[in-house]
Design an enzyme around this catalytic site. Sequence first.
Site, PDB file in Angstrom:
ATOM      1  N   ASP A 204       8.158  -4.460  -2.232  1.00  0.00           N
ATOM      2  CA  ASP A 204       6.701  -4.373  -2.255  1.00  0.00           C
ATOM      3  C   ASP A 204       6.173  -5.252  -3.400  1.00  0.00           C
ATOM      4  OD1 ASP A 204       4.558  -1.550  -1.461  1.00  0.00           O
ATOM      5  OD2 ASP A 204       4.064  -3.630  -1.886  1.00  0.00           O
TER       6      ASP A 204
ATOM      7  N   GLU B 169      -4.630   2.587  -1.425  1.00  0.00           N
ATOM      8  CA  GLU B 169      -3.496   2.961  -2.268  1.00  0.00           C
ATOM      9  C   GLU B 169      -3.877   4.034  -3.289  1.00  0.00           C
ATOM     10  OE1 GLU B 169      -1.838  -1.619  -2.049  1.00  0.00           O
ATOM     11  OE2 GLU B 169      -0.810  -0.210  -3.333  1.00  0.00           O
TER      12      GLU B 169
HETATM   13  C1  GLC Z   1       0.702  -3.378  -1.476  1.00  0.00           C
HETATM   14  C2  GLC Z   1       1.165  -2.232  -0.604  1.00  0.00           C
HETATM   15  C3  GLC Z   1       1.884  -2.662   0.639  1.00  0.00           C
HETATM   16  C4  GLC Z   1       1.385  -4.022   1.093  1.00  0.00           C
HETATM   17  C5  GLC Z   1       1.714  -5.041   0.031  1.00  0.00           C
HETATM   18  C6  GLC Z   1       1.194  -6.446   0.377  1.00  0.00           C
HETATM   19  O1  GLC Z   1       0.871  -3.066  -2.827  1.00  0.00           O
HETATM   20  O2  GLC Z   1       1.931  -1.216  -1.223  1.00  0.00           O
HETATM   21  O3  GLC Z   1       1.668  -1.652   1.630  1.00  0.00           O
HETATM   22  O4  GLC Z   1       2.008  -4.384   2.317  1.00  0.00           O
HETATM   23  O5  GLC Z   1       1.209  -4.669  -1.244  1.00  0.00           O
HETATM   24  O6  GLC Z   1      -0.214  -6.452   0.397  1.00  0.00           O
END
Ligand code: GLC
Length: 657
Positions: A351, A542
């Site tokens: 991530d 988030e």
């Molecule tokens: C974010 C999220 C994830 C996402 C990634 C790219 O922090 O946790 O779900 O796909 O970054 O945007």
Amino acid sequence: MDVLPHPHTHGRRSRGGTRLRLTSALLAAAALLAGAALPAGAAPADAGAASAEARQKAPYLDPRLPVQRRVKDLLGRMTLVEKVGQMAQAERSAVSTDPEQITRLGLGSLLSGGGSTPDANTPEAWADMVDAFQEKALATRLGIPLLYGVDAVHGHSNLVGATVFPHNIGMGATRDPRLVEKAAHITATETRATGPQWSFAPCLCVVRDVRWGRTYESYGERPGLVSRMVTAVRGLQGERDRQLARPDRVLASAKHFAGDGDTVFGSSTTGGYTLDQGVTVTDRKRFEKINLAPYVPAVREHRVGSIMPSYSSVRWTDRGDGRAVKLSAHKELLTDVLKKKIGFEGFLVSDWEAIHQLPGDYADQVRASVNAGIDMFMEPFSAPRFVETLVAEVEAGRVKQSRIDDAVSRILRAKFRLGLFEQPLTDRRHIDRIGSAAHRAVAREAVAKSQVLLKNSGGALPLKSSQRIYVAGTNAHDLGNQAGGWTVTWQGQSGNDHFPGTTILDGIRRNAAHVTYSKDASAPTRGHDVGVVVVGETPYAEGVGDVGNNGHTLNLSAADRAAIDRVCGALDTCVVLDVAGRPQIVTDRLAVMDALVMSWLPGSEGEGVADVLFGHRPFTGKLPVSWPRSEDQARVDASDRDHDPLFPYGHGLTTRR
Ligand code: GLC
């Protein structure tokens, strides 16, 4: 952990790398960082170094050969620096000012983080942007095309004009796996037509505490329900991975592996978050039953192409030293369980800067995560440093060449299956279908089917077109609020001028002749037959939306409470709709409501709500999560027999057609 045994095992031959080759690779990596011209013969060089004619004869460029044969041939031609470059993913903004970096580094992938769009946020500008980056990747010595990923999590929602579907929590309320698949297929069509060949979706999180800011990204609190909705993978990819090369399909990324929705309130150490990226405290048997379960069909039935480990940690209560271990470095779960026992053959993508949360210095973080089994690294602004660090770790013998070869083989397999070597540039044949009436009709059907009728006394619903209707509330006429986070921007934003669509008020106005709209319910209510108060949340994404963070609670806002009190206090019949990413606490006002509907986050087609309000479609939605009486009842646990929610999981009234 007694996960079902792997259906078949692979012996992975490791490739010996000579010390001499590694040293020159290290020099090459260091040169990259210095931005200097590469030493002669080092890779990646420009395409001139390898004659086009020689490349054309290379087996890896022959689409008639089996993918495994092409991978083996290409891998055998790659230097260590080229291999490590394939494991690096940068954010588009990090290379926009210096796109040659893609060629110099031999970058394997780029992404658009939430809201990271071309200046002109149009389908053509997206496709032109992705193609321009792709040209830089094709200019490398071996011409390996890059993967471009986006969070198309409820439609290609970064793009203005895309069809914006209800977020997953609403799709879970439909209990309709085929509709989920259909929505995902439309999303894949609108995404691939604008360049990106990869979506970081679906989230297979099983939300166990609705105070979590990512509750709306979950299909629900039961692993069985979430597992049924894994049809989203087939919607995105097509049948297993045989249709990935088509212009209406993208690679999927099941996320966030695993236990992201099962963390303990207050266990997060990420700035201000209370649940997101926290610690899941559990034993292996419960973890398998609740958190792992949806990944088994995603891997075995649908061959999901990638999986994204969670920021969160797991602390075992059955065996082990009792430490909380981040999923980004969890070898037991990433390699022993997911890859070996469940049989995942795609690639793991970390991530966003997730490895920076691991203990130690950057080299420690890179080594731990690579050795745990992560294959591609979302290092949005650190890609050059990542490449240099990992090359040095291999050179020092702390990361085996065989682990690099395994990671790169997984990534290359996806690229071959996506047809990127044959069609690296965007196939725009479906670009005119973006936001089409046909696509929006499916989204509107999803909105209607996601509505959950929680209470309906005195025949308040369905409404009649002859009624004089008074509409109030903060979310009656706000496209941004009804779409929520991950819409045009990362956090989403209130307002009606960010993207096209219809609001709930628009839908009501199209069904009744006499409609008064007063957002704060300050207009006179006299002379109206029924009040409709649309309350709810403003957008977040988030952990920003975690209860306890940024003032977020599960309570209704003061403005919404006031609107309910005024309208429901003045009119004989009062209908309340909740437009939010999770249940809100309505216990103290339920008695004054004749009807209560949970609308979730419907997206761009708000008039789908009116379709059930006026009885054009019956209410069929069912709660995908329990509805708490109070905030401290927000967590559900299978062992919690005396759990007594205001409305239980699965609740939902119907109305006759
Ligand atoms: C974010 C999220 C994830 C996402 C990634 C790219 O922090 O946790 O779900 O796909 O970054 O945007």
